[in-house]
Scaffold this active site. Structure first.
Site, PDB file in Angstrom:
ATOM      1  N   TYR A  82       0.597  -1.353   0.393  1.00 39.78           N
ATOM      2  CA  TYR A  82      -0.117  -0.076  -0.142  1.00 39.78           C
ATOM      3  C   TYR A  82       1.171   0.281   0.052  1.00 39.78           C
ATOM      4  CZ  TYR A  82      -4.692   0.200  -0.073  1.00 39.78           C
ATOM      5  OH  TYR A  82      -6.153  -0.079  -0.721  1.00 39.78           O
ATOM      6  N   GLU A  84      -0.362   4.952  -0.473  1.00 42.92           N
ATOM      7  CA  GLU A  84      -1.086   5.754  -0.895  1.00 42.92           C
ATOM      8  C   GLU A  84      -0.198   7.189  -0.721  1.00 42.92           C
ATOM      9  OE1 GLU A  84      -4.937   7.043   2.067  1.00 42.92           O
ATOM     10  OE2 GLU A  84      -5.374   4.902   0.606  1.00 42.92           O
ATOM     11  N   ASP A 259      -6.668  15.321 -24.032  1.00 46.24           N
ATOM     12  CA  ASP A 259      -6.531  14.267 -23.333  1.00 46.24           C
ATOM     13  C   ASP A 259      -5.786  12.840 -24.616  1.00 46.24           C
ATOM     14  OD1 ASP A 259      -6.934  10.888 -23.481  1.00 46.24           O
ATOM     15  OD2 ASP A 259      -9.267  11.297 -23.096  1.00 46.24           O
ATOM     16  N   THR A 288      -2.816   7.450 -21.512  1.00 40.89           N
ATOM     17  CA  THR A 288      -3.156   5.825 -21.208  1.00 40.89           C
ATOM     18  C   THR A 288      -1.707   5.457 -21.408  1.00 40.89           C
ATOM     19  OG1 THR A 288      -3.697   5.059 -23.112  1.00 40.89           O
ATOM     20  CG2 THR A 288      -5.617   5.120 -21.629  1.00 40.89           C
ATOM     21  N   LYS A 291      -1.856   2.029 -24.979  1.00 46.17           N
ATOM     22  CA  LYS A 291      -2.686   2.075 -26.828  1.00 46.17           C
ATOM     23  C   LYS A 291      -1.219   1.849 -27.011  1.00 46.17           C
ATOM     24  CE  LYS A 291      -6.920   3.893 -24.874  1.00 46.17           C
ATOM     25  NZ  LYS A 291      -8.469   4.645 -25.161  1.00 46.17           N
ATOM     26  N   ARG A 297      -1.606  -1.069 -19.020  1.00 43.63           N
ATOM     27  CA  ARG A 297      -2.648  -1.239 -19.016  1.00 43.63           C
ATOM     28  C   ARG A 297      -2.264  -0.194 -17.468  1.00 43.63           C
ATOM     29  NH1 ARG A 297      -6.639  -1.610 -21.118  1.00 43.63           N
ATOM     30  NH2 ARG A 297      -5.753  -3.157 -22.700  1.00 43.63           N
TER      31      ARG A 297
HETATM   32  C1  PLP Z   1      -9.166   4.910 -24.407  1.00 46.99           C
HETATM   33  C2  PLP Z   1      -9.209   6.240 -23.694  1.00 46.99           C
HETATM   34  C3  PLP Z   1      -9.403   6.692 -22.352  1.00 46.99           C
HETATM   35  C4  PLP Z   1      -9.579   6.121 -21.462  1.00 46.99           C
HETATM   36  O1  PLP Z   1      -8.982   4.159 -21.187  1.00 46.99           O
HETATM   37  P1  PLP Z   1      -9.071   3.335 -20.262  1.00 46.99           P
HETATM   38  O2  PLP Z   1      -7.554   3.065 -19.478  1.00 46.99           O
HETATM   39  O3  PLP Z   1      -9.857   2.769 -20.770  1.00 46.99           O
HETATM   40  O4  PLP Z   1     -10.067   4.410 -18.763  1.00 46.99           O
HETATM   41  C5  PLP Z   1      -9.914   7.894 -22.227  1.00 46.99           C
HETATM   42  N1  PLP Z   1      -9.666   8.828 -22.873  1.00 46.99           N
HETATM   43  C6  PLP Z   1      -9.014   8.703 -24.315  1.00 46.99           C
HETATM   44  C7  PLP Z   1      -9.290   9.728 -25.527  1.00 46.99           C
HETATM   45  C8  PLP Z   1      -9.076   7.135 -25.011  1.00 46.99           C
HETATM   46  O5  PLP Z   1      -9.057   7.272 -26.410  1.00 46.99           O
END
Ligand code: PLP
Length: 496
Positions: A82, A84, A259, A288, A291, A297
């Site tokens: 843990y 935090e 994002d 993320t 990707k 992940r």
């Molecule tokens: C995939 C994605 C997310 C979410 O990611 P997770 O790891 O599945 O929560 C958020 N914003 C955008 C633009 C994405 O393509």
């Protein structure tokens, strides 16, 4: 955000690559033997997943294959702590190794992206966005309220002031890209918590060109005056000019949040530079790590110094305890992304997407915006007389994994859709090149041409049923398997 100098050099990979592979193979095999001794069904599922991944032609734009080093960094006792809080300020004792892991991951993230501050705890992209939203709310709504009341923290507010602050936190505006133009559910849409937190409006794309119309974004921002302007997407095949987005945000006093969940790998690999790199222009960037960035992940937040103290309160503000084993894997993947080979990889992702787009166009397919500048292609399948749902299923039957996706102003809505989203990060990791992506285009076009819509029980045209020409699926799957056999996934990893 300012560009941090490369204070921390990336470590050079060591060891002989062939020996590393054979060690990884033995490690995975051993790990599965141990798991099998406790719950054989789980060992079998993990082994089968490797087989399935190896055998599928994966065009899911949001998926990739992490390296053995990244995967192995996750499967161990770092998971048992843990932790935090933040590095050096933990609510638990005994965190010195977690501190090392988190600070190395953050160091790589800052150096790779040239960011002032990096927060590597978010468990996913959605979590990273929540951290960002609440950081901006803390900076721009909560902190001024505390100052006005002359108190240090929320616990010192009177009941009235607290009620007023809560109302005010729930009364803020957000402007983001519309879903059918390629925006994400977490950018203020009602089914997601972001839509329940913020008043939201969205900007779309130009109906003629399919591209972002910055004048329209500016007009919407002037009228709506959002606290947060969000840029970023999960299904937009073109570049975004973040310099212009920042100008618009500044003009209306908004915080610019980007994002980059989908395209972080292209930023890391220096394919998206200048005004297409969000980091120098945004106040705060979320992503993320699994990707195009090809890590474990997870999620991450990069921000200006002025937001750092708020971002660092992500846990326990909206996040559960950090996942030290995943932060360890993030550090490994980020170190990999700092190697020159990652730039080659990122450029190849884009070259491959272009080859796929050109291959489809040459065969008569219709693409949203007419092509691509990044890692993804949005194929409008209405020209084949199909819905996205039918196309997705027919392709899956033929060994090609894609996902259906709405196109702008989609007449079939978000469930059946009229599009298929195709991305090249995963196939590029396997080593496929542009000529092979042209072959993939031929396979896709062949399947869609050979598929017709089925009928419902009452004889009406169906949006879900479909009929494939005799033998087409099996024939295509065989061709796809031949293509993949030339580029084995995780070569040298043998579980038998
Ligand atoms: C995939 C994605 C997310 C979410 O990611 P997770 O790891 O599945 O929560 C958020 N914003 C955008 C633009 C994405 O393509």
């Amino acid at each position: 955000m300012s560009s941090a100098p490369e204070r921390f050099p990336a470590p050079e990979p060591t060891g002989d690559p062939e020996r590393n592979t054979s060690l990884a193979s033995a490690a995975f095999r051993g790990a599965l033997d141990v798991v099998r001794s406790v719950e054989p069904r789980i060992a079998a599922a993990i082994g089968q997943e490797l087989t399935d991944q190896r055998e599928s032609l994966k065009l899911i734009a949001s998926e990739n294959y992490a390296s053995p080093a990244t995967l192995l960094a996750m499967g161990n006792w770092m998971s048992d702590k843990y932790a935090e809080g933040t590095v050096g300020h933990r609510f638990y004792a005994g965190c010195r190794n977690v501190d090392t892991v988190e600070s190395v991951a953050a160091e790589h993230a800052r150096a790779l992206f040239g960011a002032d501050h990096a927060y590597v705890q978010p468990h996913s992209g959605i979590d990273a966005n929540l951290v960002a939203f609440w950081s901006v709310l803390a900076q721009r709504v909560e902190s001024p309220a505390l100052e006005r009341a002359g108190v240090r923290g929320v616990n010192d507010l009177s009941e009235e002031d607290w009620a007023e602050l809560r109302r005010s936190l729930g009364d803020q505006r957000m402007l983001g890209m519309s879903l059918d133009a390629g925006g994400h559910l977490t950018h203020g849409f009602r089914p997601n918590i972001s839509g329940k937190m913020f008043h939201q409006r969205s900007y779309g794309t130009d109906p003629e060109t399919g591209r972002i119309d910055y004048d329209a974004v500016r007009a919407a921002a002037r009228e709506f005056r959002p606290l947060i302007l969000i840029a970023g997407y999960s299904a937009y095949p073109r570049l975004v000019n973040f310099r212009v987005m920042r100008e618009i945000a500044d003009e209306v006093g908004a915080t610019l949040m980007v994002d980059m969940a989908h395209f972080a790998g292209l930023v890391a690999g220096k394919v998206l530079t200048g005004e297409h790199d969000p980091v120098p222009f945004a106040h705060i960037v979320t992503t993320t790590t699994h990707k195009s960035l090809r890590g474990p992940r997870g999620g991450m937040v990069l921000c200006e110094e002025s937001l750092a103290e708020h971002v660092d309160r992500g846990c326990p503000m909206v996040l559960g305890g950090p996942l030290p084993h995943v932060m360890a894997a993030k550090a490994v993947a980020l170190a990999e992304a700092r190697q020159p080979a990652f730039r080659t990889y990122a450029q190849q992702i884009v070259d491959n997407a272009r080859a796929l787009a050109e291959g489809l166009t040459r065969r008569g397919a219709k693409l949203v915006t007419g092509g691509t500048d990044n890692h993804l292609v949005l194929l409008d399948v209405s020209g084949y007389g199909l819905t996205g749902r039918q196309a997705e299923s027919a392709l899956l039957d033929s060994g090609i994994v894609t996902n259906r996706n709405a196109v702008p102003q989609d007449p079939n809505g978000a469930w059946y859709t009229s599009g298929i989203r195709l991305g090249t990060p995963a196939l590029t990791t396997r080593g496929l090149g542009a000529p092979e992506l042209d072959e993939v285009a031929a396979l896709i076009d062949g399947v869609l041409r050979g598929t017709s819509p089925g009928t419902t029980k009452s004889g009406k045209p169906s949006k879900a049923q479909y009929v494939l020409a005799d033998g087409l699926a099996a024939r295509t799957a065989e061709q796809a398997a031949d293509l993949l056999a030339k580029h084995p996934l995780y070569p040298g990893i043998d579980l038998s």
